[in-house]
Design a protein around this motif. Structure first.
Motif, PDB file in Angstrom:
ATOM      1  N   SER A 154      -5.995  -5.638 -16.032  1.00 17.16           N
ATOM      2  CA  SER A 154      -7.017  -6.074 -15.074  1.00 17.16           C
ATOM      3  C   SER A 154      -6.383  -6.607 -13.804  1.00 17.16           C
ATOM      4  O   SER A 154      -6.834  -6.303 -12.685  1.00 17.16           O
ATOM      5  CB  SER A 154      -7.901  -7.160 -15.712  1.00 17.16           C
ATOM      6  OG  SER A 154      -8.541  -6.688 -16.874  1.00 17.16           O
ATOM      7  N   VAL A 155      -5.322  -7.397 -13.949  1.00 17.52           N
ATOM      8  CA  VAL A 155      -4.651  -7.964 -12.780  1.00 17.52           C
ATOM      9  C   VAL A 155      -3.950  -6.877 -11.972  1.00 17.52           C
ATOM     10  O   VAL A 155      -4.044  -6.837 -10.738  1.00 17.52           O
ATOM     11  CB  VAL A 155      -3.647  -9.046 -13.223  1.00 17.52           C
ATOM     12  CG1 VAL A 155      -2.819  -9.525 -12.030  1.00 17.52           C
ATOM     13  CG2 VAL A 155      -4.376 -10.219 -13.868  1.00 17.52           C
ATOM     14  N   ALA A 156      -3.243  -5.965 -12.651  1.00 18.87           N
ATOM     15  CA  ALA A 156      -2.512  -4.908 -11.943  1.00 18.87           C
ATOM     16  C   ALA A 156      -3.466  -3.979 -11.199  1.00 18.87           C
ATOM     17  O   ALA A 156      -3.197  -3.584 -10.051  1.00 18.87           O
ATOM     18  CB  ALA A 156      -1.663  -4.114 -12.939  1.00 18.87           C
ATOM     19  N   LEU A 203      -4.724  -5.800  -8.046  1.00 15.07           N
ATOM     20  CA  LEU A 203      -3.730  -5.831  -6.972  1.00 15.07           C
ATOM     21  C   LEU A 203      -3.565  -4.452  -6.337  1.00 15.07           C
ATOM     22  O   LEU A 203      -3.444  -4.333  -5.113  1.00 15.07           O
ATOM     23  CB  LEU A 203      -2.391  -6.322  -7.526  1.00 15.07           C
ATOM     24  CG  LEU A 203      -2.350  -7.770  -8.022  1.00 15.07           C
ATOM     25  CD1 LEU A 203      -0.992  -8.090  -8.625  1.00 15.07           C
ATOM     26  CD2 LEU A 203      -2.677  -8.742  -6.896  1.00 15.07           C
ATOM     27  N   GLY A 204      -3.567  -3.405  -7.164  1.00 18.77           N
ATOM     28  CA  GLY A 204      -3.423  -2.058  -6.638  1.00 18.77           C
ATOM     29  C   GLY A 204      -4.585  -1.654  -5.746  1.00 18.77           C
ATOM     30  O   GLY A 204      -4.382  -1.060  -4.678  1.00 18.77           O
ATOM     31  N   MET A 205      -5.808  -1.973  -6.167  1.00 20.06           N
ATOM     32  CA  MET A 205      -6.976  -1.623  -5.353  1.00 20.06           C
ATOM     33  C   MET A 205      -6.954  -2.337  -4.015  1.00 20.06           C
ATOM     34  O   MET A 205      -7.197  -1.738  -2.958  1.00 20.06           O
ATOM     35  CB  MET A 205      -8.261  -1.971  -6.112  1.00 20.06           C
ATOM     36  CG  MET A 205      -8.584  -1.069  -7.266  1.00 20.06           C
ATOM     37  SD  MET A 205     -10.260  -1.350  -7.908  1.00 20.06           S
ATOM     38  CE  MET A 205     -10.238  -3.124  -8.178  1.00 20.06           C
ATOM     39  N   ALA A 240       3.822 -11.825 -10.685  1.00 18.22           N
ATOM     40  CA  ALA A 240       2.629 -11.572  -9.875  1.00 18.22           C
ATOM     41  C   ALA A 240       2.947 -11.634  -8.387  1.00 18.22           C
ATOM     42  O   ALA A 240       2.462 -10.808  -7.605  1.00 18.22           O
ATOM     43  CB  ALA A 240       1.533 -12.575 -10.227  1.00 18.22           C
ATOM     44  N   VAL A 241       3.769 -12.596  -7.980  1.00 19.21           N
ATOM     45  CA  VAL A 241       4.115 -12.734  -6.562  1.00 19.21           C
ATOM     46  C   VAL A 241       4.917 -11.523  -6.082  1.00 19.21           C
ATOM     47  O   VAL A 241       4.611 -10.931  -5.033  1.00 19.21           O
ATOM     48  CB  VAL A 241       4.905 -14.039  -6.325  1.00 19.21           C
ATOM     49  CG1 VAL A 241       5.505 -14.058  -4.920  1.00 19.21           C
ATOM     50  CG2 VAL A 241       3.989 -15.242  -6.517  1.00 19.21           C
ATOM     51  N   ALA A 246       3.728  -8.594  -3.510  1.00 16.64           N
ATOM     52  CA  ALA A 246       4.507  -8.292  -2.307  1.00 16.64           C
ATOM     53  C   ALA A 246       4.833  -6.804  -2.218  1.00 16.64           C
ATOM     54  O   ALA A 246       4.697  -6.188  -1.152  1.00 16.64           O
ATOM     55  CB  ALA A 246       5.788  -9.118  -2.305  1.00 16.64           C
ATOM     56  N   SER A 247       5.264  -6.211  -3.340  1.00 16.64           N
ATOM     57  CA  SER A 247       5.643  -4.789  -3.307  1.00 16.64           C
ATOM     58  C   SER A 247       4.438  -3.893  -3.041  1.00 16.64           C
ATOM     59  O   SER A 247       4.522  -2.933  -2.264  1.00 16.64           O
ATOM     60  CB  SER A 247       6.322  -4.398  -4.616  1.00 16.64           C
ATOM     61  OG  SER A 247       5.441  -4.515  -5.716  1.00 16.64           O
ATOM     62  N   LEU A 248       3.303  -4.206  -3.656  1.00 15.08           N
ATOM     63  CA  LEU A 248       2.115  -3.366  -3.474  1.00 15.08           C
ATOM     64  C   LEU A 248       1.535  -3.516  -2.068  1.00 15.08           C
ATOM     65  O   LEU A 248       1.124  -2.524  -1.446  1.00 15.08           O
ATOM     66  CB  LEU A 248       1.067  -3.718  -4.538  1.00 15.08           C
ATOM     67  CG  LEU A 248       1.419  -3.267  -5.959  1.00 15.08           C
ATOM     68  CD1 LEU A 248       0.492  -3.908  -6.983  1.00 15.08           C
ATOM     69  CD2 LEU A 248       1.358  -1.747  -6.077  1.00 15.08           C
ATOM     70  N   PHE A 249       1.508  -4.748  -1.549  1.00 12.06           N
ATOM     71  CA  PHE A 249       0.979  -4.933  -0.194  1.00 12.06           C
ATOM     72  C   PHE A 249       1.943  -4.388   0.852  1.00 12.06           C
ATOM     73  O   PHE A 249       1.518  -3.983   1.944  1.00 12.06           O
ATOM     74  CB  PHE A 249       0.656  -6.401   0.069  1.00 12.06           C
ATOM     75  CG  PHE A 249      -0.741  -6.771  -0.317  1.00 12.06           C
ATOM     76  CD1 PHE A 249      -1.787  -6.617   0.576  1.00 12.06           C
ATOM     77  CD2 PHE A 249      -1.025  -7.252  -1.571  1.00 12.06           C
ATOM     78  CE1 PHE A 249      -3.086  -6.936   0.225  1.00 12.06           C
ATOM     79  CE2 PHE A 249      -2.321  -7.581  -1.947  1.00 12.06           C
ATOM     80  CZ  PHE A 249      -3.364  -7.418  -1.053  1.00 12.06           C
ATOM     81  N   ALA A 250       3.249  -4.376   0.548  1.00 13.49           N
ATOM     82  CA  ALA A 250       4.186  -3.729   1.462  1.00 13.49           C
ATOM     83  C   ALA A 250       3.894  -2.230   1.543  1.00 13.49           C
ATOM     84  O   ALA A 250       3.947  -1.626   2.625  1.00 13.49           O
ATOM     85  CB  ALA A 250       5.628  -3.968   0.999  1.00 13.49           C
ATOM     86  N   MET A 251       3.569  -1.626   0.391  1.00 12.14           N
ATOM     87  CA  MET A 251       3.150  -0.220   0.401  1.00 12.14           C
ATOM     88  C   MET A 251       1.856  -0.052   1.194  1.00 12.14           C
ATOM     89  O   MET A 251       1.688   0.926   1.928  1.00 12.14           O
ATOM     90  CB  MET A 251       2.953   0.284  -1.025  1.00 12.14           C
ATOM     91  CG  MET A 251       4.226   0.519  -1.798  1.00 12.14           C
ATOM     92  SD  MET A 251       3.919   1.377  -3.364  1.00 12.14           S
ATOM     93  CE  MET A 251       3.392   2.991  -2.771  1.00 12.14           C
TER      94      MET A 251
END
Length: 241
Positions: A57-59, A62-64, A138-139, A143-148
């Motif tokens: 659910s968390v992943a 964050l991805g969406m 989580a942090v 960071a990695s997903l929002f950088a993408m």
């Protein structure tokens, strides 16, 4: 600017409903499976809910946010000329970028806390057994997903294009990252890839720490590497017009 962007985010019913509804729906629907909240030896003494569903659910949340909602907002602003007009005003476009990041990160934090509170208080799921490791995972995953997401926003000329690129990154990572199917059930040649892709590294690190273990160095290193590379590329490619 942050307050304005927050109002615009909440005024569009689709984004808040999606952001809050999908993670909580996953949690509540899977909790109806008999024995989902019972600890089993299969998951080293943790339940299916804590080992698989809550991290999922968390992943997914964050991805969406990072790969579809955030870059679509930014690309739409570029498409409509908002960024170009802001560049000629006292409010810099970078301020808008920061405000958008703050709003999306705040939404992510609220929903992650909701997943933990609803899971433990309503469903009877175990709380994260390694909260420090979970926080670090989580942090770094965020960071990695929002950088993408920033990289997608840098190259997408329209909101529709940003949504398409984000979906093209999001859905394959769900499959190859061991999110829909746990990585231990993937073919052996894909199991290493599941800990390298940002979505898979985030999800699998959350699984490890929720159950009381430590995230793998491969997972943490991958998230850091994707963050740095995507931020550098986004800074070089980003255009305000």
């Amino acid at each position: 600017m942050t307050a304005t962007e927050a109002k615009l985010f909440l005024r569009d019913p689709g984004a808040p409903i999606t952001v809050v509804g999908i993670p909580l729906a996953l949690l509540l629907v899977f909790s109806l499976i008999p024995g989902a909240s019972q600890r089993t030896e299969e998951f080293d003494g943790s339940s299916v809910m804590a080992n698989l569903i809550a991290p999922l659910s968390v992943a997914v949340l964050l991805g969406m946010l990072a790969l579809t909602i955030f870059p679509t907002f930014m690309a739409t602003y570029r498409e409509k000329g908002v960024l170009r007009r802001l560049a000629a005003s006292p409010v810099s476009p970078s301020t808008l970028l920061s405000a958008q990041l703050i709003v999306n990160l705040a939404a992510a934090l609220v929903v992650v806390l909701l997943v933990i509170v609803v899971g433990t208080a309503v469903i009877g799921m175990e709380a994260p057994a390694n909260p420090l490791g979970l926080t670090i995972s989580a942090v770094l995953g965020t960071a990695s997903l929002f950088a993408m997401g920033l990289l997608i926003a840098a190259v997408a000329t329209t909101g529709r294009a940003a949504g398409a690129i984000g979906s093209a990154a999001f859905f394959p990572m769900l499959a190859l990252g061991g999110v829909w199917v746990p990585k231990e059930n993937l073919p052996s040649f894909l199991q290493g890839l599941a800990d390298v892709l940002p979505m898979g590294a985030t999800y699998n690190a959350l699984r490890e720490t929720w159950a009381g273990g430590d995230p793998l160095l491969l997972q943490l290193g991958s998230m850091v590497a994707f963050t740095v590379v995507c931020l550098v590329l986004a800074a070089r490619l980003f255009r305000w017009q």
